[in-house]
Design a protein around this motif. Structure first.
Motif, mmCIF file in Angstrom:
data_model
loop_
_atom_site.group_PDB
_atom_site.id
_atom_site.type_symbol
_atom_site.label_atom_id
_atom_site.label_comp_id
_atom_site.label_asym_id
_atom_site.label_seq_id
_atom_site.Cartn_x
_atom_site.Cartn_y
_atom_site.Cartn_z
ATOM 1 N N GLU A 175 -29.977 -9.259 -20.257
ATOM 2 C CA GLU A 175 -31.112 -9.560 -19.386
ATOM 3 C C GLU A 175 -31.271 -11.066 -19.142
ATOM 4 O O GLU A 175 -31.497 -11.510 -18.021
ATOM 5 N N GLU A 176 -31.130 -11.865 -20.175
ATOM 6 C CA GLU A 176 -31.282 -13.320 -20.042
ATOM 7 C C GLU A 176 -30.187 -13.900 -19.155
ATOM 8 O O GLU A 176 -30.431 -14.751 -18.301
ATOM 9 N N GLU A 221 -29.297 -14.551 -11.361
ATOM 10 C CA GLU A 221 -30.130 -14.354 -10.179
ATOM 11 C C GLU A 221 -30.668 -15.685 -9.653
ATOM 12 O O GLU A 221 -30.691 -15.933 -8.444
ATOM 13 N N GLU A 222 -31.054 -16.563 -10.555
ATOM 14 C CA GLU A 222 -31.576 -17.879 -10.171
ATOM 15 C C GLU A 222 -30.514 -18.692 -9.426
ATOM 16 O O GLU A 222 -30.788 -19.325 -8.408
ATOM 17 N N GLU A 255 -27.543 -18.985 -2.179
ATOM 18 C CA GLU A 255 -27.953 -18.380 -0.908
ATOM 19 C C GLU A 255 -28.692 -19.405 -0.044
ATOM 20 O O GLU A 255 -28.458 -19.501 1.161
ATOM 21 N N LYS A 256 -29.567 -20.190 -0.674
ATOM 22 C CA LYS A 256 -30.316 -21.219 0.047
ATOM 23 C C LYS A 256 -29.364 -22.262 0.632
ATOM 24 O O LYS A 256 -29.504 -22.689 1.781
ATOM 25 N N TYR A 257 -28.377 -22.670 -0.164
ATOM 26 C CA TYR A 257 -27.389 -23.648 0.295
ATOM 27 C C TYR A 257 -26.598 -23.087 1.474
ATOM 28 O O TYR A 257 -26.397 -23.756 2.491
ATOM 29 N N CYS A 258 -26.161 -21.842 1.342
ATOM 30 C CA CYS A 258 -25.355 -21.199 2.381
ATOM 31 C C CYS A 258 -26.154 -21.053 3.676
ATOM 32 O O CYS A 258 -25.619 -21.237 4.777
ATOM 33 N N ALA A 259 -27.442 -20.736 3.554
ATOM 34 C CA ALA A 259 -28.297 -20.582 4.736
ATOM 35 C C ALA A 259 -28.467 -21.905 5.467
ATOM 36 O O ALA A 259 -28.491 -21.955 6.697
ATOM 37 N N GLU A 260 -28.547 -23.000 4.716
ATOM 38 C CA GLU A 260 -28.760 -24.309 5.338
ATOM 39 C C GLU A 260 -27.496 -24.842 5.983
ATOM 40 O O GLU A 260 -27.529 -25.368 7.100
ATOM 41 N N TYR A 261 -26.351 -24.715 5.276
ATOM 42 C CA TYR A 261 -25.131 -25.368 5.741
ATOM 43 C C TYR A 261 -24.127 -24.432 6.403
ATOM 44 O O TYR A 261 -23.079 -24.872 6.884
ATOM 45 N N ILE A 309 -19.362 -24.037 -8.256
ATOM 46 C CA ILE A 309 -19.193 -24.540 -9.633
ATOM 47 C C ILE A 309 -20.317 -25.503 -9.997
ATOM 48 O O ILE A 309 -20.912 -25.410 -11.079
ATOM 49 N N ASP A 310 -20.638 -26.424 -9.075
ATOM 50 C CA ASP A 310 -21.707 -27.394 -9.338
ATOM 51 C C ASP A 310 -23.034 -26.704 -9.609
ATOM 52 O O ASP A 310 -23.735 -27.016 -10.578
ATOM 53 N N ILE A 311 -23.399 -25.765 -8.754
ATOM 54 C CA ILE A 311 -24.703 -25.104 -8.888
ATOM 55 C C ILE A 311 -24.772 -24.254 -10.147
ATOM 56 O O ILE A 311 -25.755 -24.306 -10.897
ATOM 57 N N ILE A 312 -23.729 -23.491 -10.424
ATOM 58 C CA ILE A 312 -23.750 -22.617 -11.597
ATOM 59 C C ILE A 312 -23.706 -23.422 -12.897
ATOM 60 O O ILE A 312 -24.313 -23.038 -13.909
#
Length: 310
Positions: free
Chosen positions: A47-48, A54-55, A61-67, A76-79
């Motif tokens: 669960e953790e 999910e975060e 998803e936010k990055y992909c939507a913008e760019y 790799i950077d985000i994860i």
């Protein structure tokens, strides 16, 4: 088990070529079982670990939507908790489906962007290739992506069926997405005559080729503006196809509306042409031809007056 729905992006871009991106994400979360189908990602495991997953998916998803792109190094950077390398922004209006930044490429194109930001109505006048319609479309797409509006409406004085219009720049109209948006009436392409009797709310409305409107037509169009709506009117004064006896509605509107608060006027010229260098030379050649033809008409008119003894 968690289900994550990708809402505002194209899953094809998010998952990557041959699913390379989703495979990389799976490799970075070896303790989780991840299944991606369509726009839904199902994840099972601790669960953790799933909460952290999910975060990060939300950030991706936010990055992909913008760019409109998602590269492996960004994943790799985000994860790994690092801020992704900053994309080129500055004067970027929007990113195309390939991640290419759409930017104003001349001083007057930048004035068009600034005019759109400050006013609800913008007139952009200039020759072929000066980027007036392209920039207008980019501004409309940005407003739609940012959910500032609910639809984009594109119109011309007289047009063929929607699929034959050349409005949308090639790299901004992936066939499937455009078809979906048109079916949902998020993007509407219609002849000017279809605007009569409508009030246009929550939209960016673009009138292209406005030099070929009549005075009545352009007045009708401009008075369709509703709440939370912006209008961009584009035209080329050298391409008026109306009968000589008829005044261009655009020419008249520019004269009548000059000085009206809330309206921006941007004049583009040969220096703004960003197509092949031959386009500017062609524009020059036609301008010379038009001047010579006009001079010849005036000469014949004067000769006729002399003959008639007037």
């Amino acid at each position: 088990e968690k289900l994550i729905v990708l809402e505002d992006i194209d899953p094809v871009i998010f998952y990557g070529v041959n699913n390379a991106n989703i495979q990389l994400i799976k490799a970075l979360y070896p303790k989780l079982r991840i299944v991606a189908r369509g726009n839904v990602i199902k994840v099972l495991g601790d669960e953790e670990e799933m909460c952290a997953f999910e975060e990060n998916i939300t950030k991706l998803e936010k990055y992909c939507a913008e760019y409109n792109s998602l590269k492996e190094e960004v994943i790799i950077d985000i994860i790994k908790g690092n801020a992704p390398q900053a994309e080129q922004n500055g004067n970027v209006i929007v990113f195309s489906v390939t991640g290419k930044p759409i930017i104003p490429r001349s001083e007057n194109q930048l004035k068009l962007v600034e005019g759109f930001a400050k006013n609800d109505m913008v007139f952009a006048i200039g020759p072929a290739g000066s980027g007036k319609t392209y920039t207008a479309i980019a501004l409309a797409v940005r407003a739609l992506k940012n959910k500032e509006i609910k639809k984009i409406i594109l119109s011309r004085p007289a047009v063929e069926a929607g699929e034959k219009l050349g409005f949308l720049p090639g790299d901004m109209k992936p066939a499937t997405k455009l078809k979906e948006y048109m079916e949902l009436n998020i993007i509407q392409i219609a002849p000017l005559a279809f605007m009569r009797g409508r009030t246009l709310n929550d939209a960016v409305v673009i009138l292209d080729e406005a030099q070929n409107t009549t005075a009545q037509q352009i007045k009708m169009f401009l008075t369709r503006m509703g709440m939370n709506t912006k209008m961009i009117v584009t035209g080329d004064m050298t391409q008026i196809d109306l009968p000589a006896s008829q005044t261009s509605g655009l020419v008249q509107a520019l004269r009548i509306l000059k000085g009206v608060k809330g309206i921006s006027f941007v004049e583009l010229n040969k220096k703004d042409i960003v197509r092949h260098k031959l386009v500017e030379r062609i524009v020059d050649a036609y301008e010379r031809f038009d001047k010579e033809a006009k001079a010849e008409r005036e000469k014949r008119k004067n000769e006729q007056l002399v003959i008639n003894g007037e």
